[in-house]
Design a protein around this motif. Sequence first.
Motif, PDB file in Angstrom:
ATOM      1  N   ALA A  78       0.839  -0.895  -0.059  1.00  0.00           N
ATOM      2  CA  ALA A  78      -0.239  -0.224   0.038  1.00  0.00           C
ATOM      3  C   ALA A  78       0.961   1.202  -0.349  1.00  0.00           C
ATOM      4  O   ALA A  78       0.811   2.712   0.767  1.00  0.00           O
ATOM      5  CB  ALA A  78      -0.916  -0.118   0.790  1.00  0.00           C
ATOM      6  N   ILE A  79       2.107   1.122  -1.110  1.00  0.00           N
ATOM      7  CA  ILE A  79       2.681   2.558  -0.854  1.00  0.00           C
ATOM      8  C   ILE A  79       2.196   2.839  -2.038  1.00  0.00           C
ATOM      9  O   ILE A  79       1.965   2.348  -2.612  1.00  0.00           O
ATOM     10  CB  ILE A  79       3.987   1.962  -0.918  1.00  0.00           C
ATOM     11  CG1 ILE A  79       4.747   1.479  -0.025  1.00  0.00           C
ATOM     12  CG2 ILE A  79       4.950   3.950  -1.414  1.00  0.00           C
ATOM     13  CD1 ILE A  79       6.174   0.689  -0.381  1.00  0.00           C
ATOM     14  N   HIS A  83       4.138   8.218  -5.391  1.00  0.00           N
ATOM     15  CA  HIS A  83       5.476   7.947  -4.150  1.00  0.00           C
ATOM     16  C   HIS A  83       6.502   6.969  -4.588  1.00  0.00           C
ATOM     17  O   HIS A  83       7.231   6.245  -4.120  1.00  0.00           O
ATOM     18  CB  HIS A  83       5.378   8.908  -3.021  1.00  0.00           C
ATOM     19  CG  HIS A  83       4.349   9.676  -2.974  1.00  0.00           C
ATOM     20  ND1 HIS A  83       4.765  10.540  -3.261  1.00  0.00           N
ATOM     21  CD2 HIS A  83       3.091  10.255  -2.027  1.00  0.00           C
ATOM     22  CE1 HIS A  83       3.975  11.435  -3.064  1.00  0.00           C
ATOM     23  NE2 HIS A  83       3.078  11.671  -1.972  1.00  0.00           N
ATOM     24  N   TRP A  84       6.095   6.274  -5.554  1.00  0.00           N
ATOM     25  CA  TRP A  84       7.377   4.495  -5.891  1.00  0.00           C
ATOM     26  C   TRP A  84       7.980   5.365  -5.957  1.00  0.00           C
ATOM     27  O   TRP A  84       9.574   4.977  -5.649  1.00  0.00           O
ATOM     28  CB  TRP A  84       6.548   3.795  -7.375  1.00  0.00           C
ATOM     29  CG  TRP A  84       5.183   3.208  -6.398  1.00  0.00           C
ATOM     30  CD1 TRP A  84       5.126   3.034  -5.240  1.00  0.00           C
ATOM     31  CD2 TRP A  84       4.506   1.931  -7.184  1.00  0.00           C
ATOM     32  NE1 TRP A  84       4.100   2.530  -5.482  1.00  0.00           N
ATOM     33  CE2 TRP A  84       3.965   1.706  -6.323  1.00  0.00           C
ATOM     34  CE3 TRP A  84       5.425   2.005  -8.273  1.00  0.00           C
ATOM     35  CZ2 TRP A  84       2.792   0.876  -6.442  1.00  0.00           C
ATOM     36  CZ3 TRP A  84       4.400   0.325  -8.977  1.00  0.00           C
ATOM     37  CH2 TRP A  84       3.208  -0.212  -7.796  1.00  0.00           C
ATOM     38  N   ASP A  85       8.816   6.735  -7.653  1.00  0.00           N
ATOM     39  CA  ASP A  85       9.820   6.613  -7.525  1.00  0.00           C
ATOM     40  C   ASP A  85      10.651   7.721  -6.221  1.00  0.00           C
ATOM     41  O   ASP A  85      11.750   7.054  -6.203  1.00  0.00           O
ATOM     42  CB  ASP A  85       9.961   7.940  -8.564  1.00  0.00           C
ATOM     43  CG  ASP A  85       9.326   7.435 -10.256  1.00  0.00           C
ATOM     44  OD1 ASP A  85       9.337   6.349 -10.435  1.00  0.00           O
ATOM     45  OD2 ASP A  85       8.993   7.997 -10.728  1.00  0.00           O
ATOM     46  N   LEU A  86       9.654   8.170  -5.356  1.00  0.00           N
ATOM     47  CA  LEU A  86      10.297   8.940  -4.411  1.00  0.00           C
ATOM     48  C   LEU A  86      11.252   7.669  -3.672  1.00  0.00           C
ATOM     49  O   LEU A  86      12.755   8.092  -2.837  1.00  0.00           O
ATOM     50  CB  LEU A  86       9.380   9.622  -3.596  1.00  0.00           C
ATOM     51  CG  LEU A  86      10.659   9.767  -2.251  1.00  0.00           C
ATOM     52  CD1 LEU A  86      11.290  11.423  -2.526  1.00  0.00           C
ATOM     53  CD2 LEU A  86       8.708  10.653  -1.512  1.00  0.00           C
ATOM     54  N   VAL A  87      10.722   6.176  -2.747  1.00  0.00           N
ATOM     55  CA  VAL A  87      10.931   5.232  -2.478  1.00  0.00           C
ATOM     56  C   VAL A  87      11.931   4.520  -3.152  1.00  0.00           C
ATOM     57  O   VAL A  87      13.107   4.758  -2.299  1.00  0.00           O
ATOM     58  CB  VAL A  87       9.954   4.342  -1.783  1.00  0.00           C
ATOM     59  CG1 VAL A  87      10.593   2.923  -1.462  1.00  0.00           C
ATOM     60  CG2 VAL A  87       8.887   5.249  -1.468  1.00  0.00           C
ATOM     61  N   ALA A  88      11.991   4.539  -4.551  1.00  0.00           N
ATOM     62  CA  ALA A  88      12.737   4.065  -5.482  1.00  0.00           C
ATOM     63  C   ALA A  88      13.994   4.695  -5.692  1.00  0.00           C
ATOM     64  O   ALA A  88      15.226   4.501  -5.213  1.00  0.00           O
ATOM     65  CB  ALA A  88      12.490   3.157  -6.764  1.00  0.00           C
ATOM     66  N   PRO A 257      15.476   7.213   5.025  1.00  0.00           N
ATOM     67  CA  PRO A 257      15.130   7.534   4.031  1.00  0.00           C
ATOM     68  C   PRO A 257      13.498   7.004   3.936  1.00  0.00           C
ATOM     69  O   PRO A 257      12.995   5.939   4.040  1.00  0.00           O
ATOM     70  CB  PRO A 257      16.380   7.278   3.491  1.00  0.00           C
ATOM     71  CG  PRO A 257      16.980   6.107   4.751  1.00  0.00           C
ATOM     72  CD  PRO A 257      16.854   6.265   6.133  1.00  0.00           C
ATOM     73  N   ALA A 258      13.284   7.691   2.586  1.00  0.00           N
ATOM     74  CA  ALA A 258      11.868   7.128   2.535  1.00  0.00           C
ATOM     75  C   ALA A 258      11.809   4.905   2.004  1.00  0.00           C
ATOM     76  O   ALA A 258      10.812   5.047   2.077  1.00  0.00           O
ATOM     77  CB  ALA A 258      11.013   7.680   0.570  1.00  0.00           C
ATOM     78  N   TRP A 259      13.031   4.619   1.659  1.00  0.00           N
ATOM     79  CA  TRP A 259      13.102   3.132   1.801  1.00  0.00           C
ATOM     80  C   TRP A 259      13.168   2.467   3.241  1.00  0.00           C
ATOM     81  O   TRP A 259      12.200   0.988   2.567  1.00  0.00           O
ATOM     82  CB  TRP A 259      14.253   2.719   0.665  1.00  0.00           C
ATOM     83  CG  TRP A 259      15.040   3.455   1.639  1.00  0.00           C
ATOM     84  CD1 TRP A 259      16.240   4.462   1.097  1.00  0.00           C
ATOM     85  CD2 TRP A 259      15.973   1.657   2.450  1.00  0.00           C
ATOM     86  NE1 TRP A 259      17.674   3.684   2.876  1.00  0.00           N
ATOM     87  CE2 TRP A 259      17.086   2.839   2.605  1.00  0.00           C
ATOM     88  CE3 TRP A 259      15.507   0.788   2.965  1.00  0.00           C
ATOM     89  CZ2 TRP A 259      17.955   2.475   4.143  1.00  0.00           C
ATOM     90  CZ3 TRP A 259      16.592   0.032   3.825  1.00  0.00           C
ATOM     91  CH2 TRP A 259      17.516   0.614   4.511  1.00  0.00           C
ATOM     92  N   LYS A 260      12.694   3.108   3.468  1.00  0.00           N
ATOM     93  CA  LYS A 260      12.522   2.400   5.368  1.00  0.00           C
ATOM     94  C   LYS A 260      10.500   2.300   4.867  1.00  0.00           C
ATOM     95  O   LYS A 260      10.220   1.672   5.996  1.00  0.00           O
ATOM     96  CB  LYS A 260      12.331   3.808   6.578  1.00  0.00           C
ATOM     97  CG  LYS A 260      14.121   3.437   6.588  1.00  0.00           C
ATOM     98  CD  LYS A 260      14.554   1.414   7.606  1.00  0.00           C
ATOM     99  CE  LYS A 260      15.327   2.069   8.189  1.00  0.00           C
ATOM    100  NZ  LYS A 260      15.676   1.979   9.404  1.00  0.00           N
ATOM    101  N   ALA A 261       9.984   3.097   3.932  1.00  0.00           N
ATOM    102  CA  ALA A 261       8.655   2.388   4.059  1.00  0.00           C
ATOM    103  C   ALA A 261       8.642   0.955   3.648  1.00  0.00           C
ATOM    104  O   ALA A 261       7.670   0.420   3.874  1.00  0.00           O
ATOM    105  CB  ALA A 261       7.850   3.185   3.091  1.00  0.00           C
TER     106      ALA A 261
END
Length: 397
Positions: A78-79, A83-88, A257-261
């Motif tokens: 459920a990300i 914002h997938w690009d932000l996380v990636a 950082p966002a990848w911690k989501a």
Amino acid sequence: MKRIVLGARPDLAQKAKDAGFTFHAMYGEPYWDEDTAYAFTLPQVENDIEDPATELHAMCREAAAHIIASEELMERLAIPRAHWDLVADSWHTAQPELYGRFDLIYDGTGPAKMIEYNADTPTALFESASFQWDWLEDMVASGSLPAGSDQFNGIFEALTARFAHLYPKDTNIHFTAVQELIEDYATVETMAYAARAAEMGAHFVDLAQIGVTDAGQFADADSRVIGKLFKLYPWEDLLRDDFADHLATSGCQFIEPAWKATVSNKGLLPVLWRLFEGHPNLLPSFFADEITAGTDAVQRAQDVLSQGTVTKPIFGREGASVTIQRGDQIIEKSTDQDYADHPMIVQAYAEMPNFDGFHPIIGAWIVGQTCVGMGLREDQSRITQNLSRFKPHFIQP
């Protein structure tokens, strides 16, 4: 591993007041409870907690890469697609992580079992890193514990070293939380002390006071632009915040950082089982629809699942919306159902140790990529909740 009656320090209330530990008791009940403490041997700590937690963290990093590369998993967790690009990008540019906490079930006799990873906004940092160390020193000094007693607790020193490794001296870092939530504020202040010990500039700003400038940058209440921000505000909420559209373009570096989501989400648990099925520190875990479908992996785990399951939401706090059951029989269910509408995962139930009617959970702290300390909480319930008591520990000489 033993639960030992030691008795509280006679000046505990004053010690807590002097340390600013204003929530050592809440709602007329102790939160910090030192009447009893947990004793460990050094091999138990090193072999069963420290080394496995470090390995689990490395596995979680593998899982993060796997999730980010998979549209199916990004959707399952459920990300928000926007914002997938932000996380990636935060993963591919190796934006650095600071800390996290594994929650482990362990009784002193077998492999510790991971029940979840608080990888983004773990609290109880002050209690673990600072106040329980003060307790140990006082107990040894008074003779209540033998000379040579130790504690698995290099948390504060590791945080200071991590800040020094990541940033040059005099780097300015903002720290934010909801100031009126005293437990959150204590965590953020402990983190800020570690940054100051590493000769950083540390500035607290109440979460509600952060705004956006005309240029699209985040700023504090004094209109100072925020270049680096430690936020005790979970990514699952931040990615849905009114300010979310500014995250990628603000020029702000976020800690965590966002990848911690991808790893602070309980959807991590079935991903870990997919990647490392049968690992001794993991419990079989599945997305709820996989249980319904009876996939091959579910069938392979049926013997374990038949002994009990824990259903929990991919987003959740303080044991909310958790149900423990065996077949159709509910063993325990949280009264707080605030997260019941979220997607669910199902994890095999591991029987928790029982010490005098209390069930402890070990919080194994990660700084950088290494386990550096631990803290325990216990409850008469099998579901660890907001008011579950924090317990100090020591390593027997």
